[in-house]
Scaffold this active site. Sequence first.
Site, PDB file in Angstrom:
ATOM      1  CB  CYS A   1      -8.616  -8.720 -10.466  1.00 28.41           C
ATOM      2  SG  CYS A   1      -9.697 -10.131 -10.582  1.00 28.41           S
TER       3      CYS A   1
ATOM      4  CG  HIS B   1      -5.748 -11.907  -9.400  1.00 25.71           C
ATOM      5  ND1 HIS B   1      -6.631 -11.294  -8.633  1.00 25.71           N
ATOM      6  CD2 HIS B   1      -4.565 -11.720  -9.644  1.00 25.71           C
ATOM      7  CE1 HIS B   1      -5.704  -9.975  -8.499  1.00 25.71           C
ATOM      8  NE2 HIS B   1      -4.655 -10.215  -9.077  1.00 25.71           N
TER       9      HIS B   1
ATOM     10  CG  HIS C   1      -2.513  -7.267  -9.425  1.00 25.56           C
ATOM     11  ND1 HIS C   1      -2.577  -8.313  -8.825  1.00 25.56           N
ATOM     12  CD2 HIS C   1      -1.426  -6.412  -8.846  1.00 25.56           C
ATOM     13  CE1 HIS C   1      -1.653  -8.428  -7.804  1.00 25.56           C
ATOM     14  NE2 HIS C   1      -1.243  -7.362  -7.833  1.00 25.56           N
TER      15      HIS C   1
END
Length: 382
Positions: free
Chosen positions: A297, A345, A357
């Site tokens: 990520c 994240h 993402h």
Amino acid sequence: MASHRKPRTSVLASPTGRRTAAGLTTAALASVTLLSQSADAAPRAPKPTVEEVKQKVDDLYHQAEVATQKYNAAKERADGQRHTVDSLLDASAKRAEKMNESRRLLGTFASAQYRTGGMNPTAQLMLAKDPQQFVDRNHLMERLTGRQKQAVTDYQDQQAAATKQRAEATRSLERLQASQASLKESKRSVQDKLAEARQLLSRLTAQEKARLAELERQKEAAAKRRAAEEARKQQERERQRQQDGGGSTGGSTGGGSTGGSTGDSATSKGAKALAFARAQIGKPYVWGATGPTSYDCSGLTQAAWKAAGVDLPRTTWDQVKVGQRVATKDLQPGDLVFFYDDISHVGMYLGDGKMVHAPKPGASVREESIYYMPIYGSVRPG
């Protein structure tokens, strides 16, 4: 001759013996029966439901992402320290060469003066067990020429600098070893979490896997509905502001279109970063990866903003500290959205409540609602 000894009687043959044997046999059978009943009565752990498996797997993926950020941080430290160690070793090699030059110059002075007769101070300096004590004798230093004094001073300076560099290199190597140990531990943690998740999923039947997929679709659908609702509310607020004479706020907000507004925002750094991120859609998530064929990520957001000319740190924990903090309702394309209380994240805002993402192992870079996970906060780099 007849024997007068009485014949031996078997214990089992006697009534008393038979009763004793029967009692032992009954007791043994009772013990076996009790043990069997006890084993059957032991509670068996119920098989987890599909919902429980999903929750456990989601938790494991979350823990793996935290461990991935620790791995990324340790790798960044190790890479930096390895560069420092390499630089120190290069500098030490150059310093050693300078020391050798100074030593050769002192040797030249000593040889020349020896040939002219006598053991001159330079030769004594070269042959002394402790050159520093020799140099400290002022009356001998006074007998050296100016050039010879400079040669001695240069040698001492080079020697002191080399000692200092060796000490720095040793400390840097120790820090590098510590970072490498941390890197190894974080890597093992990620692998353990992912292996456990795979094991749980492998035990599901085909029917249970179908149910799991349905639960995932339901979660995604709920997140999309919320994104659409938030986008609708934002558009309502935008229209109301324009009716009240506020005019355009400039730039796309949390409910704005994916294309952004007209003007400079269309060519902004955020738009360039977003264009890069969208071009990566379909590439696999790989923990610790920074491209170009796979990403985790924070690796994706770092690469995307680098394409826009902005250097971001490697981890989510550091990226959240860069740039301007923005509210969810004020998000613009390219903004970074962080998730979970541990900031493990990150995604890049796309518009209409969606983001691009790199989700998790087994998935690819994709578009998804920002409401799929609990939002921690957002920043606008640049």
